[in-house]
Design a protein around this motif. Structure first.
Motif, PDB file in Angstrom:
ATOM      1  N   ASN A 158       0.811  -1.219   0.000  1.00 37.65           N
ATOM      2  CA  ASN A 158       0.000   0.000   0.000  1.00 37.65           C
ATOM      3  C   ASN A 158       0.841   1.265   0.000  1.00 37.65           C
ATOM      4  O   ASN A 158       2.070   1.223   0.129  1.00 37.65           O
ATOM      5  N   PHE A 159       0.151   2.391  -0.105  1.00 36.18           N
ATOM      6  CA  PHE A 159       0.765   3.706   0.020  1.00 36.18           C
ATOM      7  C   PHE A 159       0.040   4.458   1.128  1.00 36.18           C
ATOM      8  O   PHE A 159      -1.156   4.248   1.357  1.00 36.18           O
ATOM      9  N   GLY A 217       1.005   9.273  -0.216  1.00 38.88           N
ATOM     10  CA  GLY A 217       1.278   8.598  -1.481  1.00 38.88           C
ATOM     11  C   GLY A 217       2.634   7.923  -1.504  1.00 38.88           C
ATOM     12  O   GLY A 217       3.187   7.658  -2.569  1.00 38.88           O
ATOM     13  N   LYS A 218       3.183   7.614  -0.321  1.00 44.82           N
ATOM     14  CA  LYS A 218       4.515   7.017  -0.234  1.00 44.82           C
ATOM     15  C   LYS A 218       4.402   5.573   0.246  1.00 44.82           C
ATOM     16  O   LYS A 218       3.541   5.230   1.055  1.00 44.82           O
ATOM     17  N   SER A 219       5.294   4.747  -0.256  1.00 44.94           N
ATOM     18  CA  SER A 219       5.320   3.342   0.133  1.00 44.94           C
ATOM     19  C   SER A 219       6.237   3.149   1.331  1.00 44.94           C
ATOM     20  O   SER A 219       7.048   4.012   1.680  1.00 44.94           O
ATOM     21  N   GLU A 258       9.929   3.642   0.611  1.00 45.13           N
ATOM     22  CA  GLU A 258      10.448   5.001   0.616  1.00 45.13           C
ATOM     23  C   GLU A 258      10.822   5.463   2.019  1.00 45.13           C
ATOM     24  O   GLU A 258      11.778   6.218   2.202  1.00 45.13           O
ATOM     25  N   PHE A 299       8.896   3.124  -7.316  1.00 43.12           N
ATOM     26  CA  PHE A 299       9.303   4.231  -6.461  1.00 43.12           C
ATOM     27  C   PHE A 299      10.387   5.017  -7.196  1.00 43.12           C
ATOM     28  O   PHE A 299      11.028   4.515  -8.118  1.00 43.12           O
TER      29      PHE A 299
END
Length: 367
Positions: A130-131, A135-137, A140, A183
């Motif tokens: 998911n993020f 909006g980041k995984s 990241e 990413f």
């Protein structure tokens, strides 16, 4: 719906925090300030900025997120908007939903395996895929916090590796239902893995052999394997650089159609050094002011190694450099034979390097 200031005030009241200066003091402690003079200076410097943030005149500082989530015992999304979670909130028992940032920040291997790995999303899938609200995984945040235990966890449990194709997305070989995870900070993750000084781990994640056997090229212009920064990373790290020369037996299964048109799986295999050596050699010879030592090391290795390959097959006449990585195929049927150290750099001023280049077998690039 309450605005941000009202939300912050609400959680402060629940937690018994009376003043913003007291809240900032707690934030300072979570950020690692211990001396009273440091904490006081932090509060003094941040008070105006924090007030502007509450009024919506500036964004919340990123480093404040984990301290505020921990102090209030609530995820950021709920602090920003109380409607984000339809859960009752009672004083003294506020649920603390640990998210990506928390786990990457703590970076505890056992916590990853025993707690984080059991979290699932609404569809019943691991939250790894998911993020978050930014909006980041999770990947990241692993990079952002330098979470080395997170890297180890992703490799041990999920089998994280590059997918071997031009887009450099990371895949999870031990979790077949996962889609590739895109990413942006490709080199950031590579540098983090390299900093662990575990060459086996690095090259299992960044598998040049898979690229060599599956593609026969370095990928598109945006591919990490095709970038100068990746070659620099390999040549500047002694653990990674020396590992490139290790002869490894590698097998790769790939689909092909037989004479009837049926799809069958075939296997390519060879005992070869890391195929990315030729890419490193190409960069080193174009930047001999910094990498002449590495170029010399690769060339000296190549002279001896190539001689062994030629001795095995008997004649250069059967060789055709069939791809950009140094793969050698036969002129007769273009079947894969082996790998050799090759160079197409036309001009090198260093006399010692020139003499070494001249000792490499001369192969004409196939067009």
């Amino acid at each position: 719906m309450r605005n941000l200031k009202n939300n912050i005030d609400y959680y402060m009241q629940l937690k018994g925090i009376k003043k913003y200066s007291d809240l900032l003091s707690d934030v300072a402690k979570h950020l690692g300030y211990h001396k009273e003079v440091e904490i006081s200076a932090f509060v003094r410097n941040e008070k105006s900025n924090f007030s502007k943030m509450l009024q919506g005149q500036r964004p919340l500082k990123y480093e404040f997120i984990i301290p505020l989530e921990t102090i209030f015992g609530a995820p950021l999304s709920r602090i920003l908007n109380e409607e984000a979670y339809k859960l009752p909130v009672e004083k003294g028992s506020i649920p603390f939903d640990k998210g990506f940032r928390y786990y990457a920040y703590v970076d505890d291997y056992d916590l990853y395996v025993n707690e984080f790995d059991r979290k699932i999303d609404r569809r019943g899938n691991p939250i790894m895929s998911n993020f978050d609200e930014f909006g980041k995984s999770f990947l990241e945040y692993i990079i952002e916090y330098g979470a080395k235990n997170g890297v180890r966890y992703l490799y041990d449990v999920y089998g994280i590796c590059t997918n071997g194709y031009w887009n450099d997305m990371m895949t999870f070989t031990k979790k077949k239902h996962f889609f590739p995870l895109p990413f942006d900070n490709k080199i950031g993750f590579a540098r983090l893995v390299a900093s662990m000084n575990d060459a086996d781990l690095f090259f299992n994640i960044y598998d040049s052999y898979r690229l060599f056997f599956s593609n026969g090229h370095y990928g598109g212009k945006d591919s990490l394997f095709n970038s100068d920064v990746y070659q620099i990373l390999l040549m500047d790290n002694p653990h990674l650089f020396e590992k490139l020369f290790e002869i490894k037996h590698y097998e790769y299964e790939y689909p092909q159609r037989d004479i009837t048109g049926m799809k069958v799986m075939k296997i390519k295999h060879a005992d070869i050094p890391n195929p990315i050596l030729n890419k490193c050699l190409d960069y080193a010879l174009r930047h001999t002011d910094r990498y002449s030592r590495q170029a010399k090391r690769i060339l000296e290795f190549g002279i001896e190694y190539n001689a062994d390959v030629i001795g095995k097959f008997g004649s250069l006449d059967i060789f055709n450099p069939g791809d950009d990585l140094g793969g050698i195929t036969s002129f007769k049927d273009r079947d894969f034979l082996s790998f050799m150290i090759i160079t197409y750099v036309p001009k090198v001023k260093d006399k010692e390097l020139v003499s070494l280049i001249e000792r490499l077998p001369k192969l004409v690039k196939y067009c």
